[in-house]
Write a protein that holds these residues in place. Structure first.
Motif, short mmCIF file in Angstrom:
data_model
loop_
_atom_site.label_atom_id
_atom_site.label_comp_id
_atom_site.label_asym_id
_atom_site.label_seq_id
_atom_site.Cartn_x
_atom_site.Cartn_y
_atom_site.Cartn_z
N TYR A 1 0.80 -1.23 0.00
CA TYR A 1 0.00 0.00 0.00
C TYR A 1 0.83 1.27 0.00
O TYR A 1 0.44 2.27 -0.61
N ARG A 2 1.98 1.29 0.67
CA ARG A 2 2.78 2.51 0.67
C ARG A 2 3.35 2.78 -0.72
O ARG A 2 3.38 3.93 -1.17
N ARG A 3 3.81 1.74 -1.39
CA ARG A 3 4.26 1.90 -2.77
C ARG A 3 3.10 2.32 -3.66
O ARG A 3 3.25 3.12 -4.59
N ALA B 1 0.28 8.90 -6.67
CA ALA B 1 0.66 10.32 -6.72
C ALA B 1 1.43 10.63 -8.00
O ALA B 1 1.19 11.65 -8.66
N GLU B 2 2.34 9.73 -8.37
CA GLU B 2 3.12 9.93 -9.60
C GLU B 2 2.20 9.91 -10.82
O GLU B 2 2.37 10.71 -11.76
N HIS B 3 1.21 9.02 -10.81
CA HIS B 3 0.23 8.95 -11.90
C HIS B 3 -0.56 10.25 -12.02
O HIS B 3 -0.76 10.77 -13.13
N VAL B 4 -1.00 10.76 -10.88
CA VAL B 4 -1.77 12.02 -10.91
C VAL B 4 -0.90 13.15 -11.41
O VAL B 4 -1.34 13.98 -12.23
N ALA C 1 -2.69 22.50 -5.59
CA ALA C 1 -2.81 21.08 -5.28
C ALA C 1 -1.69 20.29 -5.94
O ALA C 1 -1.10 19.39 -5.33
N ARG C 2 -1.37 20.64 -7.17
CA ARG C 2 -0.29 19.95 -7.86
C ARG C 2 1.04 20.20 -7.18
O ARG C 2 1.85 19.28 -7.00
N ARG C 3 1.28 21.44 -6.79
CA ARG C 3 2.54 21.75 -6.11
C ARG C 3 2.64 20.99 -4.79
O ARG C 3 3.69 20.43 -4.45
N ALA C 4 1.54 20.94 -4.03
CA ALA C 4 1.55 20.23 -2.75
C ALA C 4 1.76 18.73 -2.96
O ALA C 4 2.50 18.08 -2.21
N LEU C 5 1.12 18.19 -4.00
CA LEU C 5 1.26 16.76 -4.28
C LEU C 5 2.70 16.45 -4.72
O LEU C 5 3.27 15.44 -4.31
N ARG C 6 3.29 17.33 -5.52
CA ARG C 6 4.66 17.11 -5.97
C ARG C 6 5.62 17.14 -4.78
O ARG C 6 6.52 16.29 -4.69
N GLU C 7 5.43 18.06 -3.87
CA GLU C 7 6.29 18.13 -2.69
C GLU C 7 6.13 16.87 -1.84
O GLU C 7 7.11 16.32 -1.33
N GLU D 1 9.15 14.17 -1.20
CA GLU D 1 9.57 13.94 0.17
C GLU D 1 9.65 12.45 0.49
O GLU D 1 10.48 12.00 1.29
N ARG D 2 8.81 11.64 -0.16
CA ARG D 2 8.70 10.23 0.22
C ARG D 2 9.22 9.24 -0.81
O ARG D 2 9.36 8.05 -0.49
N SER D 3 9.54 9.68 -2.00
CA SER D 3 9.91 8.74 -3.04
C SER D 3 11.40 8.45 -3.09
O SER D 3 11.82 7.50 -3.76
N GLY D 4 12.21 9.22 -2.39
CA GLY D 4 13.64 8.98 -2.39
C GLY D 4 14.04 7.86 -1.46
O GLY D 4 13.22 7.30 -0.72
N SER D 5 15.33 7.51 -1.51
CA SER D 5 15.83 6.43 -0.65
C SER D 5 15.87 6.85 0.81
O SER D 5 15.91 6.02 1.70
N LYS D 6 15.91 8.17 1.07
CA LYS D 6 15.88 8.67 2.44
C LYS D 6 15.12 9.98 2.45
O LYS D 6 15.01 10.66 1.42
#
Length: 434
Positions: free
Chosen positions: A377-379, A385-388, A398-404, A408-413
């Motif tokens: 589910y986390r993936r 989000a990437e799809h949207v 909304a797009r800017r907030a979603l991108r941030e 914040e969460r898609s990187g390795s850290k």
């Protein structure tokens, strides 16, 4: 046999209420939601009071064609040790399909799906259970699940299948009487006949939960009061054997503590009524002894893998419904899986419904129609989000907030929040736009 008594499913939303409830002998926690190094304080206090805590797994997929994942087994074993549990429990279900055995991409259901009651499935399940037993530090009990769909060509009843499983592996059984009622409504299976076939001495404990009926289909929601027919199945079970433990499950739509206490009281009374009725033990239905096997267990795994992949692809990837399945029921199950995905993603990533507002659910269900879940589910939340972001034009707030959120969460850290680093990031974004 461990005598557990009366318990309730521990959830963070009702943690304080559970601590204050009188007469709670034990609690059950979803194993995947507990971090051994950071136990919730409520669970720690309950353990210190002598309340037994049992981890209940939902992701092993013991009924799947693949052998159990070693990392998932190790995680379940770690939780059993951390919680000092006398046993652990899982489900007789498959939760993923595809992969190496079918030379196809792996996909996940995000839900517990029924295994066919066939000799192939039984052989595979028995070996998977033995693998799990060897990896766990305490006894394992497995639960019968509720189902909306039925497999064609089944070779055993529910009772016969569970009898053979327990007889061949020595595994304990977690009997969910709400699931027996669900299968009565959805699949026409008599709960009494299922109980007739069970090895009652193998029962570790019993689940009791609520649900609702819509258009002739019973939905095992764990979000509604326990109905009388479910209590009647519990009474029937208690008239045959003293269940070592009985537990009330509630996963959402939590009522006030007083209402849950009343439900626990109704459960106790149902058990007491069964004890009063106890007399001559009903004659058990003999288990079906599989005949000589043709071919290897590996071949059985391959056949089961192909069948499960076809079913799951029809449910989550718009593939054709396999021959022999009820197309209407498959459609109901597919919609239920998509709805559950939307609900769980909203829980694991609560920022998404806030950012997208009323459009979240519509957008997610459209996404789920063509993109099966492949990594939990986390993936799934990150992929959504990437799809949207890929399909949402304009540079709206909304797009800017979603991108941030996604960055914040898609990187390795996690991205650094130090002012200097944030300034450098902002500067880089401005330069990239030029």
């Amino acid at each position: 046999m461990v005598r557990l008594g009366t318990g309730i499913g521990w959830r963070p939303e009702i943690a304080e209420a559970v601590e204050r409830m009188p007469g709670i002998d034990w609690v059950e926690v979803v194993a995947e939601n507990v971090c051994p190094g950071h136990l919730p304080e409520s669970l720690t206090r309950l353990r210190e009071r002598g309340v037994t805590v049992v981890p209940h797994g939902v992701s092993l997929g013991l009924g799947g064609a693949e052998r159990p994942d070693e990392k998932r087994l190790a995680a379940l074993a770690e939780r059993a040790g951390t919680l000092r549990s006398p046993l652990v429990t899982e489900h007789i279900a498959f939760v993923r399909a595809g992969g190496a055995l079918t030379a196809s991409s792996p996909i996940e259901a995000g839900h517990l799906l029924p295994v066919p009651r066939t000799r192939d499935a039984l052989d595979v399940l028995c070996e998977n259970v033995r693998i799990a037993q060897d990896a766990l530090p305490v006894p394992l009990a497995v639960e019968n699940i509720a189902a909306l769909i039925s497999w064609p060509g089944e070779e055993m009843t529910e009772g016969q299948f569970l009898y053979e499983l327990a007889d061949r592996t020595g595994v304990r059984l977690l009997i969910d009487v709400a699931n027996l009622h669900t299968n009565h409504v959805n699949r026409g299976e008599d709960p009494a006949e299922a109980l007739d076939g069970l090895p009652l001495e193998a029962i570790a404990y019993v689940h009791v939960a609520g649900g609702f009926e819509r258009d002739g289909v019973w939905h095992d929601s764990h979000a509604h009061p326990v109905p009388e027919p479910v209590l009647a199945v519990l009474t029937d079970l208690a008239s045959r054997v003293s269940p070592p433990g009985v537990l009330l499950e509630r996963d959402e739509n939590f009522p006030e503590a007083e209402e849950m206490e009343r439900e626990l009281g109704a459960i106790r009374r149902a058990v007491e009524e069964g004890v009063e009725r106890r007399g001559v033990k009903p004659a058990a239905v003999a288990g079906v002894r599989p005949g000589p096997r043709q071919g290897s267990l590996d071949a059985a795994r391959e056949r089961l893998a192909l069948a499960q992949a076809a079913v799951l692809s029809a449910l989550v990837a718009q593939a054709p419904v396999p021959e022999g399945f009820d197309r209407v029921r498959m459609g109901v199950q597919a919609r239920a899986l998509a709805a559950k995905r939307a609900d769980v993603v909203a829980k694991v990533a609560p920022e998404l419904p806030v950012i997208l507002g009323d459009g979240y659910r519509t957008a997610f269900l459209a996404y789920a129609q063509t993109r099966p879940m492949t990594g939990g589910y986390r993936r799934d939340a990150l992929d959504f989000a990437e799809h949207v972001l890929a399909g949402r034009p304009g540079d709206t707030s909304a797009r800017r907030a979603l991108r941030e959120w996604w960055l914040e969460r898609s990187g390795s850290k996690p991205r650094s929040r130090r002012p200097a680093v944030r300034l450098a990031r902002a500067t880089r974004r401005v330069l990239l736009r030029r």
